[in-house]
Scaffold this active site. Structure first.
Site, PDB file in Angstrom:
ATOM      1  N   GLY A 190      -0.467   4.251   0.197  1.00 26.85           N
ATOM      2  CA  GLY A 190      -1.342   5.313   0.711  1.00 26.85           C
ATOM      3  C   GLY A 190      -0.559   6.086   1.762  1.00 26.85           C
ATOM      4  CG  PHE A 191      -2.257   9.429   3.711  1.00 26.47           C
ATOM      5  CD1 PHE A 191      -1.589  10.620   3.517  1.00 26.47           C
ATOM      6  CD2 PHE A 191      -3.508   9.269   3.123  1.00 26.47           C
ATOM      7  CE1 PHE A 191      -2.152  11.642   2.768  1.00 26.47           C
ATOM      8  CE2 PHE A 191      -4.078  10.283   2.384  1.00 26.47           C
ATOM      9  CZ  PHE A 191      -3.403  11.474   2.200  1.00 26.47           C
ATOM     10  N   GLY A 192      -0.171   5.602   5.096  1.00 25.05           N
ATOM     11  CA  GLY A 192       0.628   4.810   6.023  1.00 25.05           C
ATOM     12  C   GLY A 192       1.855   4.214   5.357  1.00 25.05           C
ATOM     13  CD  GLU A 238     -14.295  17.714   4.102  1.00 21.70           C
ATOM     14  OE1 GLU A 238     -13.773  16.746   3.533  1.00 21.70           O
ATOM     15  OE2 GLU A 238     -13.635  18.596   4.694  1.00 21.70           O
ATOM     16  CG  ASP A 270      -8.365   4.106   6.685  1.00 23.79           C
ATOM     17  OD1 ASP A 270      -7.936   4.741   7.672  1.00 23.79           O
ATOM     18  OD2 ASP A 270      -8.976   4.640   5.735  1.00 23.79           O
ATOM     19  CB  ALA A 298      -4.668  11.370   6.046  1.00 23.97           C
ATOM     20  N   GLY A 333       0.816  -1.213   0.000  1.00 26.13           N
ATOM     21  CA  GLY A 333       0.000   0.000   0.000  1.00 26.13           C
ATOM     22  C   GLY A 333       0.848   1.260   0.000  1.00 26.13           C
ATOM     23  CB  VAL A 340      -1.089  -7.851  -2.290  1.00 29.03           C
ATOM     24  CG1 VAL A 340      -0.893  -9.026  -1.349  1.00 29.03           C
ATOM     25  CG2 VAL A 340       0.211  -7.095  -2.469  1.00 29.03           C
TER      26      VAL A 340
END
Ligand SMILES: Cc1cc2nc3c(=O)[nH]c(=O)nc-3n(C[C@H](O)[C@H](O)[C@H](O)COP(=O)(O)OP(=O)(O)OC[C@H]3O[C@@H](n4cnc5c(N)ncnc54)[C@H](O)[C@@H]3O)c2cc1C
Length: 443
Positions: free
Chosen positions: A15-17, A171, A301, A316, A13, A80
């Site tokens: 993403g942010f992590g 939002e 997440d 995030a 991943g 994966v």
């Protein structure tokens, strides 16, 4: 004597992590491989602006290879499929990779609480593909409504139900109503836009869970003032392509139900064979390691972590801090030291409700309106990856703010029904004919 092999770290991943773990490990002695099904990182806090035709997909995504130019992180675009924790193997569509350390940062999937039809018939805002599909669908509803003679069907086309009153729901709703009463009003002058209904369906008695009551109240007042029908304590029980059924028995005819209500783990978390929380997420130890597998870390997440008797929010900011903590712990482990527990430091929370309005909680203070909105703009611009993206987003926002205009209203891409095959050449046709003649009858 042979040199000692570098420890192999696989991060799933970007993403942010995962990205922040990889960034922190880029200068370490480890052999780091980062896997993602996409070749880009998505800045998901702005996905709702792609869905509401405010930003282009390219403005909020950045190629992972560019992020790691000149650094010792190997990136592989691979989905994966399976993780074998005992054999220490990660299986993708194309290959199987072995690891010494594994970091699982594959994000979450939507959690539908078992509501019939929710998974099948709702639109989501979880990826760029989802956001573009939703944008196209909304714009197409207006195009179709132009020609519709039956008032009931036209009303159904112009009714938009947003399930969930969390930050994403609030939002997106604010941006949607502004799209409709701004640019679309001019694009479709013959449609009666007073007919348009934007409805937020929230099961609890407040919007923006986790925020102070005064900010929840401000968001509610602001959305209602913008013409949104916000229904609190209104759980959804069933969704079909043409209707949303509520627990109180009411039915909302709509062709657009947008799901923003819950996040959980996905099939990849299941494939680990680890015990999962009810939401489908993995619960790691305080060090973010997995019990019984000290070489495996889980964050973002896909994980469910308690702090001060509360689950950490799926944000995030949490994933970024965890990414840095995981890199720190991995380096300690490689140096023969014990990993240390993770603790989240809340930098504050922000959510915008249309142009010029937002809510903010910072250092224990709450504030709303224009100052909160300016802060929201600044935080998002600073955190976007890539100078070009920051500039494009800033220009788009300024354009939108000063001219009430959204540049991105193309229904693109249109679904392609069949693959475009190159027409057969005369030579190919002759060869096929020759082949057919040679084949024995009945074969
Ligand atoms: C619409 C929306 C608005 C949000 N707004 C905010 C906000 O304002 N502020 C805030 O702090 N947070 C916000 N969040 C939450 C925040 O985006 C998430 O908490 C954060 O992205 C989690 O980071 P992560 O690394 O766990 O997962 P992600 O950032 O989701 O990254 C997961 C990565 O894993 C990849 N991946 C998944 N499965 C596989 C697989 N099988 N194989 C290979 N790769 C895989 C994905 O492609 C993705 O790149 C928002 C989220 C959404 C959806």
């Amino acid at each position: 004597m042979l040199p000692e092999r570098k420890p192999r770290v696989i991060i799933i991943g970007a993403g942010f992590g995962g990205l922040w773990t990889a960034r922190r490990l880029a200068r370490s002695p480890a052999d780091v491989t980062l896997l993602d099904r996409n070749n880009y990182h998505t800045f998901s806090p702005l996905l709702y602006q792609v869905a509401s035709a405010e930003l282009e997909a390219e403005d909020i995504a950045y190629p992972v290879r560019s992020i790691f130019h000149g650094q010792r992180v190997r990136f592989l675009m691979n989905e994966v499929k399976e993780i074998d924790l005992n054999a220490r193997l990660v299986t993708t569509q194309e290959n199987t990779y072995s690891y010494d350390y594994l970091v699982l940062a594959a994000g979450g999937a939507n959690h539908y609480f078992g509501i019939p039809g929710a998974a099948e018939y709702t639109y989501q805002i979880k990826s760029l593909e989802h956001a573009i599909a939703l944008r196209n669908h909304i714009l197409y509803r207006f195009e179709r409504a132009m020609y519709e003679k039956d008032p009931a069907i036209q009303q159904r086309m112009l009714t938009f139900a947003i399930v969930g009153g969390g930050p994403t729901g609030v939002e997106f709703t604010g941006a949607l109503i502004e799209l409709i009463h701004g640019p679309l009003k001019h694009d479709f002058p013959s449609l009666n836009l007073h007919q348009v209904q934007v409805i937020v369906l929230e099961a609890s008695d407040h919007l923006l869970p986790g925020m102070p009551a005064e900010l929840q109240g401000y968001a509610l007042k602001r959305l209602r003032h913008m013409g949104v029908d916000v229904r609190l304590e209104t759980p959804v029980t069933k969704i079909t392509p043409r209707e949303v059924t509520l627990k109180d028995g009411n039915i909302i005819p709509t062709e657009t139900a947008v799901w923003t209500a819950g996040v959980g783990g996905d099939a990849l978390a299941q494939s680990t064979g680890l015990p999962l929380a009810r939401s489908g997420q993995i619960t790691p130890l305080p060090t973010l390691q997995v019990e019984g597998h000290p070489e495996v870390y889980v964050l973002g997440d896909v994980s469910r972590i308690m702090q001060d008797n509360q689950p950490l929010p799926l944000l995030a900011t949490v994933a970024i801090q965890q990414g840095k903590a995981v890199a720190h712990n991995l380096l300690r482990q490689m140096n023969g030291q014990e990993p240390v527990p993770f603790r989240y430091h809340d930098p504050g929370t922000l959510a915008t409700i249309g142009r010029g309005a937002a809510v903010c909680r910072l250092w224990g203070y709450s504030f709303t309106g224009f100052p909160a909105w300016v802060l929201w703009l600044g935080v998002h611009i600073v955190n976007l990856i890539g100078f070009r993206n920051r500039l494009l987003v800033l220009v788009n926002w300024a354009w939108n703010y000063f001219f009430f205009e959204r540049a991105i209203r193309l229904i693109l891409p249109r679904p392609v029904r069949r693959p475009l095959l190159a027409p057969k050449s005369a030579e190919d046709k002759a060869r096929e004919e020759e082949q057919r003649r040679k084949e024995p009858e009945g074969s």
